[in-house]
Design a protein around this motif. Structure first.
Motif, PDB file in Angstrom:
ATOM      1  N   ASP A 141     -12.830  42.956 -16.073  1.00 47.48           N
ATOM      2  CA  ASP A 141     -13.244  42.781 -14.516  1.00 47.48           C
ATOM      3  C   ASP A 141     -12.030  42.866 -14.015  1.00 47.48           C
ATOM      4  O   ASP A 141     -11.995  41.875 -12.443  1.00 47.48           O
TER       5      ASP A 141
ATOM      6  N   VAL B  75      -9.624  41.736 -10.825  1.00 58.82           N
ATOM      7  CA  VAL B  75      -8.947  42.345  -9.374  1.00 58.82           C
ATOM      8  C   VAL B  75      -7.117  42.088  -9.356  1.00 58.82           C
ATOM      9  O   VAL B  75      -6.783  41.416 -10.178  1.00 58.82           O
TER      10      VAL B  75
ATOM     11  N   ARG C 264      -9.362  46.761  -8.000  1.00 59.77           N
ATOM     12  CA  ARG C 264      -9.941  46.362  -8.910  1.00 59.77           C
ATOM     13  C   ARG C 264     -10.078  46.930 -10.014  1.00 59.77           C
ATOM     14  O   ARG C 264      -9.096  48.243 -10.243  1.00 59.77           O
TER      15      ARG C 264
ATOM     16  N   ASP D 266     -10.403  51.157 -10.171  1.00 60.85           N
ATOM     17  CA  ASP D 266     -10.043  51.630  -9.375  1.00 60.85           C
ATOM     18  C   ASP D 266      -8.850  53.164  -9.539  1.00 60.85           C
ATOM     19  O   ASP D 266      -7.779  52.718  -9.727  1.00 60.85           O
TER      20      ASP D 266
END
Length: 142
Positions: free
Chosen positions: A43, A45, A89, A92
């Motif tokens: 998860d 970024v 993220r 993406d």
């Protein structure tokens, strides 16, 4: 050769780049920020400057444009700004679209201002604005 007449020119979006946990972790490590939990795991970024990596794919289209007569080896990246709408993220699929915003040619040099729009799955994620200084050999005016 690039001139004020090229302002507004846009290039087709780059191929989608899938942001992976491995690439985010690798980039964070290169920044010396490998221990930051925001950049780790499924998860994660991406660090904000990860946008430079994605923008460079769009730059290639401009450097490949024979009408502009630009060469990366004759270019200095002088300025960079980001306008973020949300973080990048893991997962993406990002495309990058370059637009030439301004050209200031003087003698054998030109300042080129450009914006790269980064979109993920149809959503605007970031605009990366850059200024480049390009120089041609003496005797070749911009």
């Amino acid at each position: 050769m690039i001139s004020e007449t090229h302002v507004g020119r846009s290039y087709p979006p780059s191929a989608p780049y899938l942001v992976s946990a491995a690439k985010v972790a690798e980039f964070a490590a290169a920044l010396g920020d490998a221990g930051n939990p925001a950049y780790a795991g499924p998860d994660a970024v991406a660090p904000p400057t990860f946008a430079v990596l994605l923008s460079s794919a769009a730059w290639q289209a401009m450097f490949d444009d024979p009408e502009l007569e630009l060469s990366l080896s004759s270019t200095v990246h002088t300025d960079q700004r980001f306008t973020w709408h949300r973080p990048l993220r893991v997962g993406d699929a990002v495309t990058a679209t370059l637009t030439i915003d301004r050209v200031r040619a003087r003698g054998n040099s030109a300042f080129i201002s450009l914006t790269v729009a980064l979109d993920a799955d149809g959503e605007r994620v970031c605009e990366a604005a850059s200024t480049l200084l390009h120089s041609w050999p003496e005797g070749k005016a911009a």
